[in-house]
Design a protein around this motif. Structure first.
Motif, PDB file in Angstrom:
ATOM      1  N   UNK A  71       0.917  -1.121   0.142  1.00  0.00           N
ATOM      2  CA  UNK A  71       0.097   0.011   0.050  1.00  0.00           C
ATOM      3  C   UNK A  71       0.869   1.241   0.024  1.00  0.00           C
ATOM      4  N   UNK A  72       2.015   1.308   0.691  1.00  0.00           N
ATOM      5  CA  UNK A  72       2.834   2.568   0.599  1.00  0.00           C
ATOM      6  C   UNK A  72       3.639   2.615  -0.622  1.00  0.00           C
ATOM      7  N   UNK A  73       3.831   1.358  -1.063  1.00  0.00           N
ATOM      8  CA  UNK A  73       4.566   1.388  -2.505  1.00  0.00           C
ATOM      9  C   UNK A  73       3.795   2.081  -3.580  1.00  0.00           C
ATOM     10  N   UNK A  74       2.590   1.727  -3.346  1.00  0.00           N
ATOM     11  CA  UNK A  74       1.566   2.186  -4.513  1.00  0.00           C
ATOM     12  C   UNK A  74       1.138   3.638  -4.222  1.00  0.00           C
ATOM     13  N   UNK A  75       1.262   4.146  -2.970  1.00  0.00           N
ATOM     14  CA  UNK A  75       1.126   5.600  -2.810  1.00  0.00           C
ATOM     15  C   UNK A  75       2.215   6.304  -3.106  1.00  0.00           C
ATOM     16  N   UNK A  76       3.350   5.674  -3.075  1.00  0.00           N
ATOM     17  CA  UNK A  76       4.559   6.427  -3.552  1.00  0.00           C
ATOM     18  C   UNK A  76       4.541   6.375  -4.924  1.00  0.00           C
ATOM     19  N   UNK A  77       4.182   5.587  -5.591  1.00  0.00           N
ATOM     20  CA  UNK A  77       4.123   5.728  -7.204  1.00  0.00           C
ATOM     21  C   UNK A  77       3.059   6.468  -7.763  1.00  0.00           C
ATOM     22  N   UNK A 125       2.554   9.639  -6.535  1.00  0.00           N
ATOM     23  CA  UNK A 125       3.202  10.821  -6.596  1.00  0.00           C
ATOM     24  C   UNK A 125       4.174  10.981  -7.689  1.00  0.00           C
ATOM     25  N   UNK A 126       4.783   9.895  -7.964  1.00  0.00           N
ATOM     26  CA  UNK A 126       6.137   9.873  -9.086  1.00  0.00           C
ATOM     27  C   UNK A 126       5.614   9.542 -10.530  1.00  0.00           C
ATOM     28  N   UNK A 127       4.501   8.801 -10.558  1.00  0.00           N
ATOM     29  CA  UNK A 127       4.166   8.654 -12.183  1.00  0.00           C
ATOM     30  C   UNK A 127       3.542   9.894 -12.478  1.00  0.00           C
ATOM     31  N   UNK A 128       4.226   9.865 -13.990  1.00  0.00           N
ATOM     32  CA  UNK A 128       3.753  11.169 -14.643  1.00  0.00           C
ATOM     33  C   UNK A 128       2.383  10.945 -15.721  1.00  0.00           C
ATOM     34  N   UNK A 129       2.505   9.859 -15.940  1.00  0.00           N
ATOM     35  CA  UNK A 129       1.293   9.397 -16.927  1.00  0.00           C
ATOM     36  C   UNK A 129      -0.032   9.484 -16.211  1.00  0.00           C
ATOM     37  N   UNK A 130      -0.935  10.370 -16.676  1.00  0.00           N
ATOM     38  CA  UNK A 130      -2.137  10.511 -15.668  1.00  0.00           C
ATOM     39  C   UNK A 130      -3.019   9.389 -15.827  1.00  0.00           C
ATOM     40  N   UNK A 131      -3.194   8.683 -17.101  1.00  0.00           N
ATOM     41  CA  UNK A 131      -3.960   7.561 -17.036  1.00  0.00           C
ATOM     42  C   UNK A 131      -3.535   6.476 -16.284  1.00  0.00           C
ATOM     43  N   UNK A 132      -2.111   6.193 -16.079  1.00  0.00           N
ATOM     44  CA  UNK A 132      -1.782   5.209 -15.362  1.00  0.00           C
ATOM     45  C   UNK A 132      -1.889   5.553 -13.725  1.00  0.00           C
ATOM     46  N   UNK A 133      -1.712   6.799 -13.388  1.00  0.00           N
ATOM     47  CA  UNK A 133      -2.093   7.257 -12.255  1.00  0.00           C
ATOM     48  C   UNK A 133      -3.393   6.754 -11.614  1.00  0.00           C
ATOM     49  N   UNK A 134      -4.337   7.146 -12.777  1.00  0.00           N
ATOM     50  CA  UNK A 134      -5.631   6.411 -12.377  1.00  0.00           C
ATOM     51  C   UNK A 134      -5.504   4.990 -11.958  1.00  0.00           C
TER      52      UNK A 134
END
Length: 408
Positions: free
Chosen positions: A86-92, A94-103
């Motif tokens: 859960x913490x790893x995904x939370x960190x990703x 904030x660091x992922x730039x692709x908005x579709x992948x953030x979703x």
């Protein structure tokens, strides 16, 4: 391959719904069982909407293979460092730039919050994480080696990306040569030959047969070019429609493997992807039956996928991997010998990795020497084109010039 809508229960008894691509309902049932879902209902259905995965809108950012690669690598690093999922995904997030992948990552995190396992959460996004990826994650969860599985998936996706680029490179040069030839023919017939036609008409002399043929063909293209252009567009549309069907895609993939020069490279690249995917599945602990079923969906060639499915059916009947591979007719004798050694020694996964490396080296060499194979064809075509122009255009001008000088 067709899509099927399914309902099932995961290991916690929760109802899971979705839509996946598979050859038939039985293959999908085995696929679902391999990722820990007991199917309750499987019916033919439409492809899943892109709301949970790749966006089909031209104005929205698309999720690329490199995004999945970086996700896998970052998850490996974070999990290896002891950071909870859960913490790893939370960190990703904030660091992922692709908005579709953030979703997508946000929805995965929400699924985990609701009690789903990571593999089940990823399975809700089939356009982003294919069944092979989900199955590997499922194996990592059950064996407690999730971090190592993420690293293996990163290496696998990197290899897949490399082989796709090699196939594109193999097709790019022949396609460019054919397009250049077509453009040259169009320019000559529409712009060059009509100029000579006016010269010949002013002389009023009897023209050779070759010249009359060239002038007639040029006149046809000049007069009917809108219809020819519309016909070309129609052919392209029909071709795409045909290759989007199951039968058309199978026949086109089969033709690509048999096409001269590029076909051999495509075949080797596809077999390298098959061997690498099988080795990864086997090393991760996936049973052979499930591994073959998953690999059939990763080779990106319906003809080879059908052969892999035949291998799976052969193994189901109790045949050896060597026998089914021989009957498939897509492996060369050296590879079959390596499969035989691997099966006897119990190191088939290691031998499959060596087979993949061997095919990869062959593909890289063939790509480097592709130019030397194409150049003779190009030279022959240019020679024939010059010969036709010389016989049809320049020779009559030469003859008429000699006649005029003689009369003078």
């Amino acid at each position: 391959m067709p899509f099927f809508s399914y309902k099932g229960r995961n290991n916690k008894g929760e109802l899971v719904k979705g839509a996946l691509e598979s050859y038939d309902s039985n293959a999908l049932a085995k696929q679902l069982l391999s990722i820990g879902i007991t199917p309750v209902e499987i019916i033919p259905g439409p492809a899943p909407s892109a709301g949970n995965s790749l966006s089909i809108s031209l104005f929205e950012e698309r999720i690329q293979p490199i995004d999945i690669m970086m996700f896998s690598r970052q998850m490996y690093t974070l999990l290896k460092a002891g950071i909870p999922i859960m913490s790893a995904l939370s960190g990703l997030l904030t660091s992922t730039k692709n908005k579709a992948f953030v979703k997508v990552i946000s929805e995965i995190r929400a699924s985990l919050d609701s009690g789903r396992e990571l593999s089940a959460a990823l399975n809700l996004h089939p356009k982003v994480f294919n069944s092979f990826y989900v199955s590997m994650i499922r194996v990592g969860e059950t064996t407690g080696m999730l971090d190592k599985v993420f690293l293996r998936l990163f290496d696998h996706l990197e290899f897949e990306k490399f082989m796709r680029e090699q196939i594109r490179a193999a097709l790019r040069y022949p396609s460019f040569v054919m397009m250049a030839m077509a453009v040259a023919i169009v320019i000559i017939n529409i712009f060059v030959i009509p100029i000579f036609a006016k010269v010949f008409a002013s002389m009023g002399a009897e023209l050779p047969l070759m010249t009359r043929i060239l002038l007639s063909f040029s006149g046809f293209m000049v007069s009917w070019w809108p219809y020819l252009l519309a016909g070309f567009a129609g052919i392209v549309f029909l071709f795409r429609s045909y290759t989007s069907s199951d039968k058309g895609r199978y026949q086109w993939d089969s033709f690509k493997l048999k096409s001269p020069i590029a076909g051999e490279i495509i075949h080797k690249a596809t077999m390298a992807r098959f061997a690498r995917s099988f080795a990864l599945s086997s090393k991760s602990g996936v049973p052979i039956m499930s591994a073959l079923n998953l690999v059939a969906q990763t080779v990106d060639n319906d003809f080879i996928a059908h052969k892999v499915e035949q291998m799976r059916f052969g193994v189901e009947r109790g045949e050896t991997i060597l026998r089914t591979a021989t009957n498939a007719g897509v492996f060369n004798p050296l590879v079959l010998q390596m499969i035989a050694v691997g099966e006897e020694s119990g190191a088939l996964d290691d031998l499959m990795e060596e087979i993949a490396d061997m095919y990869q080296r062959d593909v890289e060499y063939d790509i480097k020497t592709l130019g030397s194979k194409i150049e003779p064809i190009l030279i022959i075509f240019l020679g024939v084109l010059v010969l036709i122009l010389a016989l049809g255009i320049f020779l009559p001008i030469w003859d008429l010039g000699k006649v005029s000088l003689h009369k003078g």
